[in-house]
Structure formats: structure tokens, C-alpha cells
Scaffold this motif. Structure first.
Motif, PDB file in Angstrom:
ATOM      1  N   LEU A 198      -2.066 -23.169 -39.946  1.00 53.68           N
ATOM      2  CA  LEU A 198      -2.188 -22.297 -38.771  1.00 53.68           C
ATOM      3  C   LEU A 198      -1.939 -23.027 -37.464  1.00 53.68           C
ATOM      4  CD1 LEU A 198      -5.230 -20.002 -39.606  1.00 53.68           C
ATOM      5  CD2 LEU A 198      -2.822 -19.401 -39.538  1.00 53.68           C
ATOM      6  N   GLU A 199      -2.355 -24.289 -37.364  1.00 56.36           N
ATOM      7  CA  GLU A 199      -2.182 -25.019 -36.104  1.00 56.36           C
ATOM      8  C   GLU A 199      -0.701 -25.193 -35.770  1.00 56.36           C
ATOM      9  OE1 GLU A 199      -4.507 -25.434 -33.875  1.00 56.36           O
ATOM     10  OE2 GLU A 199      -5.771 -24.410 -35.346  1.00 56.36           O
ATOM     11  N   THR A 200       0.127 -25.379 -36.785  1.00 60.18           N
ATOM     12  CA  THR A 200       1.571 -25.481 -36.563  1.00 60.18           C
ATOM     13  C   THR A 200       2.111 -24.170 -36.013  1.00 60.18           C
ATOM     14  OG1 THR A 200       1.745 -27.052 -38.391  1.00 60.18           O
ATOM     15  CG2 THR A 200       3.773 -25.980 -37.683  1.00 60.18           C
ATOM     16  N   LEU A 201       1.633 -23.045 -36.554  1.00 57.83           N
ATOM     17  CA  LEU A 201       2.067 -21.739 -36.062  1.00 57.83           C
ATOM     18  C   LEU A 201       1.571 -21.499 -34.637  1.00 57.83           C
ATOM     19  CD1 LEU A 201       1.449 -19.501 -39.199  1.00 57.83           C
ATOM     20  CD2 LEU A 201       3.561 -20.639 -38.506  1.00 57.83           C
ATOM     21  N   ARG A 202       0.327 -21.839 -34.379  1.00 54.70           N
ATOM     22  CA  ARG A 202      -0.228 -21.655 -33.029  1.00 54.70           C
ATOM     23  C   ARG A 202       0.572 -22.446 -32.002  1.00 54.70           C
ATOM     24  NH1 ARG A 202      -5.516 -21.563 -35.751  1.00 54.70           N
ATOM     25  NH2 ARG A 202      -6.327 -19.464 -35.451  1.00 54.70           N
ATOM     26  N   ALA A 203       0.911 -23.681 -32.342  1.00 52.09           N
ATOM     27  CA  ALA A 203       1.681 -24.525 -31.418  1.00 52.09           C
ATOM     28  C   ALA A 203       3.059 -23.926 -31.150  1.00 52.09           C
ATOM     29  CB  ALA A 203       1.815 -25.932 -31.995  1.00 52.09           C
ATOM     30  N   ALA A 204       3.691 -23.382 -32.174  1.00 59.78           N
ATOM     31  CA  ALA A 204       5.024 -22.795 -32.018  1.00 59.78           C
ATOM     32  C   ALA A 204       5.000 -21.550 -31.137  1.00 59.78           C
ATOM     33  CB  ALA A 204       5.606 -22.456 -33.386  1.00 59.78           C
ATOM     34  N   LEU A 205       3.893 -20.829 -31.132  1.00 62.95           N
ATOM     35  CA  LEU A 205       3.795 -19.568 -30.386  1.00 62.95           C
ATOM     36  C   LEU A 205       3.117 -19.702 -29.029  1.00 62.95           C
ATOM     37  CD1 LEU A 205       2.782 -17.237 -33.344  1.00 62.95           C
ATOM     38  CD2 LEU A 205       5.037 -17.466 -32.305  1.00 62.95           C
ATOM     39  N   ALA A 206       2.500 -20.837 -28.760  1.00 64.19           N
ATOM     40  CA  ALA A 206       1.686 -21.009 -27.548  1.00 64.19           C
ATOM     41  C   ALA A 206       2.463 -20.714 -26.263  1.00 64.19           C
ATOM     42  CB  ALA A 206       1.104 -22.412 -27.510  1.00 64.19           C
ATOM     43  N   SER A 207       3.682 -21.196 -26.151  1.00 70.59           N
ATOM     44  CA  SER A 207       4.422 -21.004 -24.901  1.00 70.59           C
ATOM     45  C   SER A 207       4.807 -19.547 -24.674  1.00 70.59           C
ATOM     46  CB  SER A 207       5.675 -21.879 -24.897  1.00 70.59           C
ATOM     47  OG  SER A 207       6.552 -21.471 -25.928  1.00 70.59           O
ATOM     48  N   MET A 208       4.973 -18.773 -25.731  1.00 70.62           N
ATOM     49  CA  MET A 208       5.327 -17.355 -25.583  1.00 70.62           C
ATOM     50  C   MET A 208       4.199 -16.543 -24.990  1.00 70.62           C
ATOM     51  SD  MET A 208       7.414 -16.141 -28.864  1.00 70.62           S
ATOM     52  CE  MET A 208       7.919 -17.452 -29.918  1.00 70.62           C
ATOM     53  N   GLN A 209       2.979 -16.876 -25.318  1.00 71.42           N
ATOM     54  CA  GLN A 209       1.838 -16.090 -24.849  1.00 71.42           C
ATOM     55  C   GLN A 209       1.735 -16.104 -23.333  1.00 71.42           C
ATOM     56  OE1 GLN A 209      -1.719 -16.005 -27.629  1.00 71.42           O
ATOM     57  NE2 GLN A 209      -1.010 -18.089 -27.844  1.00 71.42           N
ATOM     58  N   VAL A 210       2.014 -17.219 -22.720  1.00 69.83           N
ATOM     59  CA  VAL A 210       1.855 -17.346 -21.274  1.00 69.83           C
ATOM     60  C   VAL A 210       3.040 -16.739 -20.538  1.00 69.83           C
ATOM     61  CG1 VAL A 210       1.645 -18.996 -19.384  1.00 69.83           C
ATOM     62  CG2 VAL A 210       0.469 -19.423 -21.537  1.00 69.83           C
ATOM     63  N   GLY A 211       4.238 -17.131 -20.888  1.00 71.86           N
ATOM     64  CA  GLY A 211       5.410 -16.750 -20.126  1.00 71.86           C
ATOM     65  C   GLY A 211       5.914 -15.345 -20.366  1.00 71.86           C
ATOM     66  N   ASP A 212       5.691 -14.789 -21.530  1.00 71.23           N
ATOM     67  CA  ASP A 212       6.294 -13.508 -21.862  1.00 71.23           C
ATOM     68  C   ASP A 212       5.298 -12.353 -21.942  1.00 71.23           C
ATOM     69  OD1 ASP A 212       8.745 -14.749 -22.007  1.00 71.23           O
ATOM     70  OD2 ASP A 212       8.659 -15.055 -24.160  1.00 71.23           O
ATOM     71  N   GLY A 213       4.048 -12.576 -21.567  1.00 65.14           N
ATOM     72  CA  GLY A 213       3.055 -11.510 -21.631  1.00 65.14           C
ATOM     73  C   GLY A 213       2.721 -11.086 -23.043  1.00 65.14           C
ATOM     74  N   ILE A 214       2.816 -12.009 -23.978  1.00 67.51           N
ATOM     75  CA  ILE A 214       2.547 -11.725 -25.382  1.00 67.51           C
ATOM     76  C   ILE A 214       1.137 -12.174 -25.736  1.00 67.51           C
ATOM     77  CG2 ILE A 214       3.200 -12.296 -27.762  1.00 67.51           C
ATOM     78  CD1 ILE A 214       6.051 -12.715 -26.739  1.00 67.51           C
ATOM     79  N   GLU A 215       0.408 -11.332 -26.432  1.00 71.95           N
ATOM     80  CA  GLU A 215      -0.906 -11.696 -26.958  1.00 71.95           C
ATOM     81  C   GLU A 215      -0.754 -11.880 -28.460  1.00 71.95           C
ATOM     82  OE1 GLU A 215      -5.235  -9.723 -27.786  1.00 71.95           O
ATOM     83  OE2 GLU A 215      -4.128  -9.055 -26.020  1.00 71.95           O
ATOM     84  N   ILE A 216      -1.179 -13.035 -28.948  1.00 72.54           N
ATOM     85  CA  ILE A 216      -1.011 -13.364 -30.360  1.00 72.54           C
ATOM     86  C   ILE A 216      -2.365 -13.695 -30.971  1.00 72.54           C
ATOM     87  CG2 ILE A 216       0.030 -15.000 -31.974  1.00 72.54           C
ATOM     88  CD1 ILE A 216       2.250 -15.393 -29.837  1.00 72.54           C
ATOM     89  N   ARG A 217      -2.610 -13.142 -32.138  1.00 71.70           N
ATOM     90  CA  ARG A 217      -3.812 -13.464 -32.905  1.00 71.70           C
ATOM     91  C   ARG A 217      -3.387 -13.905 -34.297  1.00 71.70           C
ATOM     92  NH1 ARG A 217      -6.339  -7.890 -31.562  1.00 71.70           N
ATOM     93  NH2 ARG A 217      -6.529  -8.129 -29.329  1.00 71.70           N
ATOM     94  N   LEU A 218      -3.790 -15.079 -34.693  1.00 74.53           N
ATOM     95  CA  LEU A 218      -3.528 -15.565 -36.043  1.00 74.53           C
ATOM     96  C   LEU A 218      -4.846 -15.576 -36.796  1.00 74.53           C
ATOM     97  CD1 LEU A 218      -1.184 -18.591 -35.282  1.00 74.53           C
ATOM     98  CD2 LEU A 218      -0.542 -16.355 -36.162  1.00 74.53           C
ATOM     99  N   THR A 219      -4.882 -14.926 -37.929  1.00 75.05           N
ATOM    100  CA  THR A 219      -6.098 -14.806 -38.712  1.00 75.05           C
ATOM    101  C   THR A 219      -5.815 -15.195 -40.162  1.00 75.05           C
ATOM    102  OG1 THR A 219      -6.746 -12.938 -37.319  1.00 75.05           O
ATOM    103  CG2 THR A 219      -7.961 -13.245 -39.383  1.00 75.05           C
ATOM    104  N   PRO A 220      -6.479 -16.248 -40.644  1.00 76.31           N
ATOM    105  CA  PRO A 220      -6.279 -16.604 -42.060  1.00 76.31           C
ATOM    106  C   PRO A 220      -6.956 -15.574 -42.956  1.00 76.31           C
ATOM    107  CG  PRO A 220      -7.965 -18.005 -41.091  1.00 76.31           C
ATOM    108  CD  PRO A 220      -7.421 -17.133 -39.982  1.00 76.31           C
TER     109      PRO A 220
END
Length: 69
Positions: free
Chosen positions: A41-63
Motif C-alpha cells: 500500500l505504501e508504494t501505491l500511496r506514494a504514487a498517488l500522493a501528488s495527484m491528491q494535492v494538485g488535481d483536487g483528487i481525494e484518494i482512499r486506499l483500504t486493505p
């Protein structure tokens, strides 16, 4: 953009559902993605982190636990 980033981070997408809500002036795009995170999950979170701030995207990752019994 989101699915590409997840795939590049090692997510094998098994199921994807999408929908649109909100209004014509302010549409809300919803994606529910299930898959196998080969890199964790941490690899996925890192890959998506920049999108959340710049593009107005809210992301939730749940195992989820897939082994039953």
C-alpha cells in the motif's frame, strides 16, 4: 491518470467501477478499484500522493482480507 499511476506502482487491477455524480457545473467522478498490490500500500500511496494535492483528487486506499476460513 489514476489507473496508470496505480499500474506503474505495481497494482494488478482486478475490478474497476466508475460513476459520475454531482452537478453539470461541478461533476464528481467516482472510481472504486480492487486489485492486488504487489509492492504494498505504501508504494501505491506514494504514487498517488501528488495527484491528491494538485488535481483536487481525494484518494482512499483500504486493505481488505481476501482469505476466508
Amino acid at each position: 491518470k489514476v489507473t496508470g499511476a496505480l499500474s506503474d506502482a505495481g497494482l494488478h487491477i482486478l475490478n474497476l467501477e466508475s460513476d459520475v455524480g454531482g452537478t453539470a457545473e461541478r461533476p464528481l467522478y467516482i472510481m472504486h478499484i480492487e486489485g492486488q498490490a504487489r509492492g504494498g500500500l505504501e508504494t501505491l500511496r506514494a504514487a498517488l500522493a501528488s495527484m491528491q494535492v494538485g488535481d483536487g483528487i481525494e484518494i482512499r486506499l483500504t486493505p481488505i482480507e481476501t482469505l476466508v476460513g
